[in-house]
Every structure is written in C-alpha cells, then in structure tokens.
Design a protein around this motif. Structure first.
Motif, PDB file in Angstrom:
ATOM      1  N   VAL A   1       0.843  -1.192   0.000  1.00 57.15           N
ATOM      2  CA  VAL A   1       0.000   0.000   0.000  1.00 57.15           C
ATOM      3  C   VAL A   1       0.879   1.242   0.000  1.00 57.15           C
ATOM      4  N   GLU A   2       0.580   2.180  -0.884  1.00 53.84           N
ATOM      5  CA  GLU A   2       1.242   3.481  -0.874  1.00 53.84           C
ATOM      6  C   GLU A   2       0.363   4.446  -0.089  1.00 53.84           C
ATOM      7  N   ALA A   3       0.948   5.188   0.846  1.00 50.64           N
ATOM      8  CA  ALA A   3       0.147   6.055   1.714  1.00 50.64           C
ATOM      9  C   ALA A   3       0.919   7.320   2.044  1.00 50.64           C
TER      10      ALA A   3
ATOM     11  N   GLN B   1      -7.634  -6.015  -1.040  1.00 49.30           N
ATOM     12  CA  GLN B   1      -7.539  -6.598   0.294  1.00 49.30           C
ATOM     13  C   GLN B   1      -6.385  -5.993   1.089  1.00 49.30           C
ATOM     14  N   ALA B   2      -5.285  -5.707   0.409  1.00 48.62           N
ATOM     15  CA  ALA B   2      -4.163  -5.058   1.085  1.00 48.62           C
ATOM     16  C   ALA B   2      -4.567  -3.674   1.571  1.00 48.62           C
ATOM     17  N   LEU B   3      -5.291  -2.944   0.740  1.00 56.11           N
ATOM     18  CA  LEU B   3      -5.752  -1.621   1.150  1.00 56.11           C
ATOM     19  C   LEU B   3      -6.680  -1.732   2.357  1.00 56.11           C
ATOM     20  N   ARG B   4      -7.581  -2.712   2.352  1.00 53.81           N
ATOM     21  CA  ARG B   4      -8.507  -2.880   3.473  1.00 53.81           C
ATOM     22  C   ARG B   4      -7.762  -3.214   4.773  1.00 53.81           C
ATOM     23  N   ARG B   5      -6.756  -4.080   4.696  1.00 53.80           N
ATOM     24  CA  ARG B   5      -5.965  -4.397   5.890  1.00 53.80           C
ATOM     25  C   ARG B   5      -5.303  -3.150   6.460  1.00 53.80           C
ATOM     26  N   ALA B   6      -4.715  -2.341   5.588  1.00 53.34           N
ATOM     27  CA  ALA B   6      -4.072  -1.111   6.040  1.00 53.34           C
ATOM     28  C   ALA B   6      -5.089  -0.150   6.626  1.00 53.34           C
ATOM     29  N   LEU B   7      -6.256  -0.082   6.006  1.00 47.82           N
ATOM     30  CA  LEU B   7      -7.297   0.829   6.458  1.00 47.82           C
ATOM     31  C   LEU B   7      -7.813   0.426   7.829  1.00 47.82           C
ATOM     32  N   VAL B   8      -8.027  -0.868   8.051  1.00 45.71           N
ATOM     33  CA  VAL B   8      -8.485  -1.349   9.359  1.00 45.71           C
ATOM     34  C   VAL B   8      -7.472  -0.981  10.447  1.00 45.71           C
ATOM     35  N   MET B   9      -6.197  -1.235  10.180  1.00 44.40           N
ATOM     36  CA  MET B   9      -5.158  -0.887  11.150  1.00 44.40           C
ATOM     37  C   MET B   9      -5.151   0.609  11.424  1.00 44.40           C
TER      38      MET B   9
END
Length: 285
Positions: free
Chosen positions: A240-242, A261-269
């Motif tokens: 994820v780029e942020a 799914q990677a974006l969702r994992r980062a977003l949840v964290m």
C-alpha cells in the motif's frame, strides 16, 4: 477493443419508476451518560439498524436492501449529532455500483456534528463495476470543537474476480465546514477509459483501490509523525502506498494499492489507531 463509455443522459433508457430513490435520516443526542437515537426516517429500501455495543457511543449500520445501485438510482443520508453526543455510522457491506445505461448513480451524504460531539463516519468500500457512473457528494458541517473521523474508499472493479473497471465515470466530492467556514474542498473525477487512466504514473500508477481518511480534533496534528511512521513501517501496509498531511488543521491521509484486500488491511489498522477504538463488527464479516 473496449467500447467507449456511455455518456451521461438526461433521457434515461429506463423510466424513473423502476429506479431506486430513497435514503436514511438520523439524529443522535446525549441522554445522561450515553448517546441515543432520537430520530430515524427510512425510505426507498434503505434502512438503519442499531446493534448493542454496551458502550456510551451509539452505532448505526446502514443497509441497502436492494444489494447494490445502478445508473439512475439515488440515495441520501442525513445525520445530525447533537451537542456532546458520540456516534459511529457504518454500512452492512461494501456498496456495489453496477453498470449504467447512461444515467449517474447518485449518493448524497450530509453530516452535522454539534459542539462537543464526535462522529466516526466509516462506510465500507464502494465497488465500481465496468460501465458504472457514480456521482457522490459528502458534506460535513462541524462545530468549532467537534471531533470527526471520516473514511471513504473505492475499488475499481471486482478485483478478486479478476475484473477491472475498464470504462465508466466517477465524480467524488468532499466539502467540510467548521462553524460555517469552508476548510476542506476536494474533488476527484475520472471519465472514459478508467483503467488506462489509473495506469498513468502521475495518477495512480496502476492502483485499483483508493481511500481517504480525514480526522478533525485537537489531538490529531500532534500525531502526524507517529502516523506517518505507522504507514511506512506497519506490516499491515505492505503493498500500500500512503501519505499523511495537515490541511486547515485537519489530518488528511490517502492510501492506494493494486490489491483491494491489502488496502482494506491497512485501512483497518489505520482506523483503529485514529479512532482509538475497535471497528464496527460489520468490518470483520
């Protein structure tokens, strides 16, 4: 070779009476030590439910009983959080935006957060099918000392099914005001060959999922360096780029990834850190 997108049409191919048009109106207020729902209005197949959380915060889950939205459908959400109240608003599932025959799918959201109140606006992602046309407006009015965490995310195509949003249109508009003064204005537009445009390095470098998180409150500016380190180092952000910054005292965070799914994992964290609480249970189902 893919056909060009259907243009927006003022003369839809389907009559208005077969299109969904409705929404939800909510009002929350503090009653003693807890926040209660004082008003609920529902129309057009859109509903809100209020799971027991055994906390002082009131949680609302928005539900689209139609299972998705198509061109010509319209939804409006109005929510008022009165003084000192605390509310969390989320959705039951990701919202699917299906192919349009020419008309836009319209989503209008107006959130008002009064003095000393707090709101976490945490809908799950919107998934845009190829040929979709989405016009989405988010307007937020904040009192001078109101707190807010707002998140919106978009997935271009059903990535898990190997699909991409080859063509279509999206206009995503944010407006945030504090004490009536505009402090944040953002507009994102794509029209035409969406997948090809997202491949361009200066736009998304091939990303297929994007998210924006905005937080308002006196504690957030001081946490900027902490959050930047978190986005750079946490294992949940792999792939994820942020980036994070401050705009008019608001903490603004952008995320994008080729993998939804990677974006969702980062977003949840990230949302757990920014809100200081566990996410609604619908985010884990």
């Amino acid at each position: 070779m893919f056909a060009p997108p259907l243009p927006a049409s003022a003369d839809p191919l389907l009559p208005a009476y077969v299109r969904a048009n409705g929404g939800v109106r909510l009002r929350f207020a503090r009653v003693g030590e807890v926040t209660r729902r004082l008003e609920l209005a529902e129309s057009g197949g859109y509903r809100a439910r209020f799971p027991d959380t055994f906390a002082s915060t009131c949680e609302a889950v928005l539900i689209n009983t139609g299972g998705g939205m198509a061109g010509g459908d319209a939804m409006r959400v109005d929510a008022v959080i009165e003084a000192q109240a605390e509310a969390v608003i989320t959705t039951q599932a990701a919202e699917k935006i299906y192919r349009s025959q020419g008309a836009d799918t319209r989503i209008e959201t107006h959130l008002s957060v009064a003095a000393g109140a707090s709101l976490a606006w945490l809908p799950q992602e919107s998934i845009l099918f190829s040929g979709a046309r989405l016009a989405r407006n988010l307007t937020i009015d904040l009192a001078s000392d109101a707190r807010l965490v707002a998140c919106e995310s978009i997935v271009f195509g059903r990535i898990a099914m190997g699909e991409t949003m080859q063509r279509g249109a999206i206009r995503d508009r944010w407006r945030i005001r504090r004490d009536g003064r505009l402090i944040f204005a953002d507009e994102f537009r794509l029209d035409g060959a969406v997948a090809a445009t997202l491949e361009r390095p200066a736009i998304a470098a091939g990303a297929r999922a994007v998210a924006t998180v905005i937080a308002a409150g006196p504690e957030h500016p001081a946490r900027l360096d902490e959050l930047r380190a978190l986005l750079a180092e946490d294992p949940a952000c792999v792939g994820v780029e942020a980036g994070a910054g401050l705009v008019s005292g608001l903490l603004v965070i952008r995320l994008l990834s080729r993998d939804a799914q990677a974006l969702r994992r980062a977003l949840v964290m990230l949302l757990r850190h920014v809100t200081g609480r566990a996410l609604p249970r619908t985010w884990s189902t």
